[in-house]
Write an enzyme that holds these catalytic residues in place. Structure first.
Site, PDB file in Angstrom:
ATOM      1  N   GLU A  95       0.798  -1.224   0.000  1.00 21.61           N
ATOM      2  CA  GLU A  95       0.000   0.000   0.000  1.00 21.61           C
ATOM      3  C   GLU A  95       0.834   1.278   0.000  1.00 21.61           C
ATOM      4  O   GLU A  95       0.514   2.215   0.734  1.00 21.61           O
ATOM      5  CB  GLU A  95      -0.927  -0.031   1.220  1.00 21.61           C
ATOM      6  CG  GLU A  95      -0.217   0.005   2.592  1.00 21.61           C
ATOM      7  CD  GLU A  95       0.159  -1.354   3.166  1.00 21.61           C
ATOM      8  OE1 GLU A  95       0.361  -2.307   2.390  1.00 21.61           O
ATOM      9  OE2 GLU A  95       0.276  -1.453   4.405  1.00 21.61           O
ATOM     10  N   TYR A 143      -4.736 -10.549  10.022  1.00 21.02           N
ATOM     11  CA  TYR A 143      -5.632 -10.301   8.897  1.00 21.02           C
ATOM     12  C   TYR A 143      -7.055 -10.793   9.198  1.00 21.02           C
ATOM     13  O   TYR A 143      -8.005 -10.018   9.260  1.00 21.02           O
ATOM     14  CB  TYR A 143      -5.131 -11.024   7.639  1.00 21.02           C
ATOM     15  CG  TYR A 143      -3.915 -10.395   6.993  1.00 21.02           C
ATOM     16  CD1 TYR A 143      -4.054  -9.617   5.852  1.00 21.02           C
ATOM     17  CD2 TYR A 143      -2.638 -10.581   7.496  1.00 21.02           C
ATOM     18  CE1 TYR A 143      -2.957  -9.047   5.231  1.00 21.02           C
ATOM     19  CE2 TYR A 143      -1.526 -10.005   6.895  1.00 21.02           C
ATOM     20  CZ  TYR A 143      -1.689  -9.241   5.763  1.00 21.02           C
ATOM     21  OH  TYR A 143      -0.597  -8.672   5.164  1.00 21.02           O
ATOM     22  N   ASP A 171       8.318 -10.246  10.890  1.00 19.64           N
ATOM     23  CA  ASP A 171       7.764 -11.226   9.957  1.00 19.64           C
ATOM     24  C   ASP A 171       7.138 -12.423  10.673  1.00 19.64           C
ATOM     25  O   ASP A 171       6.252 -13.071  10.132  1.00 19.64           O
ATOM     26  CB  ASP A 171       8.872 -11.749   9.030  1.00 19.64           C
ATOM     27  CG  ASP A 171       8.846 -11.051   7.686  1.00 19.64           C
ATOM     28  OD1 ASP A 171       8.168 -10.011   7.581  1.00 19.64           O
ATOM     29  OD2 ASP A 171       9.512 -11.546   6.760  1.00 19.64           O
ATOM     30  N   GLU A 178      -3.702  -4.496   9.333  1.00 22.34           N
ATOM     31  CA  GLU A 178      -4.185  -5.510   8.384  1.00 22.34           C
ATOM     32  C   GLU A 178      -5.604  -5.999   8.670  1.00 22.34           C
ATOM     33  O   GLU A 178      -6.379  -6.210   7.736  1.00 22.34           O
ATOM     34  CB  GLU A 178      -3.202  -6.679   8.312  1.00 22.34           C
ATOM     35  CG  GLU A 178      -1.815  -6.300   7.785  1.00 22.34           C
ATOM     36  CD  GLU A 178      -1.825  -5.732   6.360  1.00 22.34           C
ATOM     37  OE1 GLU A 178      -2.824  -5.934   5.633  1.00 22.34           O
ATOM     38  OE2 GLU A 178      -0.832  -5.077   5.978  1.00 22.34           O
TER      39      GLU A 178
END
Ligand code: BES
Ligand code: ZN
Length: 639
Positions: free
Chosen positions: A304, A415, A407, A351
């Site tokens: 984004e 999400y 990560d 997210e």
């Protein structure tokens, strides 16, 4: 943060005196430098940055860089504007492998600096003795194999004639090419001059600032300026043989000329999505919404980057069936880019909110049926993700990432559980009320960092002001801080896939695959089918599926991915050439990582394929993708 409060305080005073002094004309306006706030609360402490922003912080970055495809480096200067406590004499920046030639003040006088101990994931602190200087110039070259940068050979592009470069900053990669404070809670405005060899074009995640400038006959300088303060992971650059095509008044697409027509056709609904998003979340504050379709190595579906979303070419299916990706990246223009997680532990605020918003955009543009189905697919993903987690604690929304790479928190939980939580809240208070709350959230926190704690406080104050009991009954703290899925999960429309679910049941009971039904299904219905039929299949059943549904030959990469997972799980040899081709022709991490991992784990069948394919495919993959795949020991010299 005393020094910041002081600045604000002084500005407020001058406002008051202007208004009060009726007879005296107001003083000439001084150029406005808006310095974004830094949160001073415990849950906003970023353990993935060495910066000490409450002592001294960067608020503007000016890059002047030369892109060198030979050495695969960018080289030049970063001029940093600093806001610091009056008695601060040093500033701490984030660095990963930068080669620093010197640091000076604005007049060119050298400043002492030191690079601290290197941590494998975080890099190292770069401490500069600024003394009284509040503007410094870092002369540097990007790191060797900078993790944020991928230089592609002509062969790795669509046109095969020109090299390509792109950057990927999220989460903590930009410190490998930009010496600044690389924390999402430290927003910075920025500008850049980028010198590239002709005929390549540079694009960035900011508006153009003036025309390009020829530099001799071999190079061109491109200029950009982002007036708004952004978290530094959103500074992004791409250089290649790029062309632009407008899509609507404020939307358009960049791509290599070979990809541009297909890309533009696939993206035809973008302007409608922007309008829908504005209805839902408030005005679009970034001016233009353009997209850049990258070569197939791009490691994500999308990123984004403000004013210029970066996209994988693998979303191009020819029938717009995968454009919820655009709804997603566009939604980040509010969730993530306006209101930004202050730390990567609260990644769900970026997210989860974006998946919720993406689903709402889809509903507005394509209707309730598609919305209901997306919700069900997301719930399935949430469940399988949570079942497969190595550390069950990672199914909490607010993650404990201390001592880990951000990560590690990049799973389906932020999400899909994040979106499920927001949808549950939405159902509890009703859409009208919830939508107004969300609009308000983006408005209140525009261009500012946010935390889980802040979200909970505001839900309590604004949505449940007079009803502590109802607030407690929702179990919000459990949703955010505890692993697992609370019982009050809003199930959505469980009939959304009724027809497909009947076909799944029939197939699982031994029936033949229904080619005619499949033909009539949307991509989401096909994904439901492939995601839900039994994992284990005989070779005969795999062949029957493939023949009836044309799976090995599909041009839809999401459908292909689910099929190839089945191919690996069931050791289905006839599709191995297609699997190899898929793994060596694109580098989207979500696709290649699970497939290569599954192959590598299957010692008796897949390992051999992985050992053959990975060395071949690796040059195509981004450093963020190879980082974990390299650990599987598939390379000849890795043993
Ligand atoms: N911001 C993410 C990509 C990302 C996350 C990059 C973390 C680096 C670290 C982006 O918005 C995203 O979520 N992309 C998804 C697509 C989406 C439709 C779920 C992807 O790339 O698959
Ligand atoms: Zn996202």
């Amino acid at each position: 943060m005393a020094f910041r409060v002081l600045t604000v305080f002084a500005a407020a005073l001058s406002l008051v005196s202007c208004r009060g002094g009726e007879e005296t004309p107001p003083p000439a306006p001084t150029p406005k430098v808006e310095i974004a706030p830094i949160l001073d609360r415990e849950d906003a402490v970023d353990t993935h940055s060495y910066a000490k922003p409450l002592e001294a912080r960067v608020y503007h970055v000016a890059l002047d860089l030369d892109v060198d495809f030979q050495s695969q480096r960018v080289k030049g200067t970063a001029t940093l504007a600093i806001d610091a406590k009056p008695d601060a004499t040093e500033i701490v920046l984030d660095d990963r492998g930068l080669e620093i030639e010197k640091v000076t003040d604005a007049k060119g006088a050298p400043l002492d600096f030191a690079i601290g101990e290197v941590d494998e994931s975080l890099g190292a602190p770069l401490t500069v003795k600024i003394g009284k200087a509040r503007k410094i110039v870092v002369h540097y070259t990007s790191a060797e194999n900078a993790s944020a940068l991928q230089f592609l050979t002509p062969q790795q592009t669509a046109g095969k004639k020109h090299p390509f470069l792109f950057s990927q900053g999220q989460a903590i990669e930009n410190r490998s090419w930009i010496p600044t404070q690389d924390s999402p809670g430290i927003r910075q405005s920025w500008e850049a001059r980028i010198r590239v060899p002709n005929p390549l074009v540079a694009v960035m995640s900011a508006p153009k600032a003036g025309d390009k400038i020829p530099d001799g006959d071999s190079h061109t300088i491109y200029r950009f300026k982002m007036d708004k303060s952004v978290p530094p992971y959103l500074i992004a650059l791409a250089v290649g043989n790029l062309e632009f095509r407008p899509l609507g008044l404020r939307t358009g697409v960049w791509a290599e000329p070979e990809t541009l027509p297909k890309a533009a056709a696939e993206l035809a609904d973008t302007e409608k999505m922007v309008t829908a998003a504005e209805d839902l979340f408030g005005p679009y504050l970034w001016d233009r919404y353009d997209m850049l379709v990258l070569p197939p190595s791009f490691p994500f579906g999308g990123m984004e980057n403000p004013t210029l979303t970066f996209l994988t070419p693998t979303f191009i299916a020819g029938d717009k069936s995968l454009v919820s990706l655009i709804a997603h990246e566009l939604a980040h223009s509010w969730s993530g880019n306006l209101a930004t997680n202050a730390t990567w532990s609260d990644f769900w605020l970026n997210e989860g909110m974006t998946v919720w918003a993406e689903q709402r955009i889809i509903e507005k543009v394509y209707g309730k049926e598609q919305y209901d189905q997306k919700v069900q697919l997301s719930l399935d993903d949430m469940k399988s993700e949570i079942d497969g987690l190595e550390k069950p604690g990672d199914s909490a929304l607010a993650l404990d990432l201390k001592g880990r790479h951000p990560d590690d928190g990049f799973t389906g939980v932020p999400y899909d559980k994040g979106a499920a939580f927001l949808r549950t809240l939405e159902a509890a208070v009703g859409r009208d009320k919830f939508d107004a709350f969300m609009k308000g959230w983006f408005e209140r926190h525009a261009f500012a960092p946010v935390t889980s704690g802040m979200f909970i406080e505001e839900v309590k104050d604004k949505l449940f002001a007079n009803d502590e009991e109802a607030f407690e009954a929702l179990g919000i703290e459990e949703w955010v801080y505890k692993p697992g899925i609370p019982d009050n999960l809003e199930p959505g429309n469980t009939e959304a896939f009724a027809e497909v679910d009947a076909a799944i049941a029939a197939f699982n009971e031994g029936g033949a695959p229904d080619a005619a039904a499949w033909k009539g299904w949307s991509t989401d219905e096909r994904l439901r089918f492939l995601g839900r039929i039994e994992e284990e299949q005989t070779t005969e059943r795999m062949a029957a599926l493939d023949k009836a549904l044309g799976l090995t030959g599909t041009g839809n990469n999401e459908v292909l991915f689910l099929w190839l997972k089945k191919v690996v799980a069931n050791r289905y040899d006839p599709a191995v050439p297609r699997l190899e081709q898929f793994l060596t022709s694109q580098g989207r991490r979500k696709f290649v990582r699970p497939l290569i991992e599954a192959l590598a784990e299957d010692k008796a069948w897949g390992r051999e394929i992985a050992e053959r394919v990975y060395p071949k495919a690796r040059p195509l993959y981004h450093p963020m993708t190879t980082r974990d795949l390299d650990l599987l020991g598939l390379l000849p010299d890795a043993g």
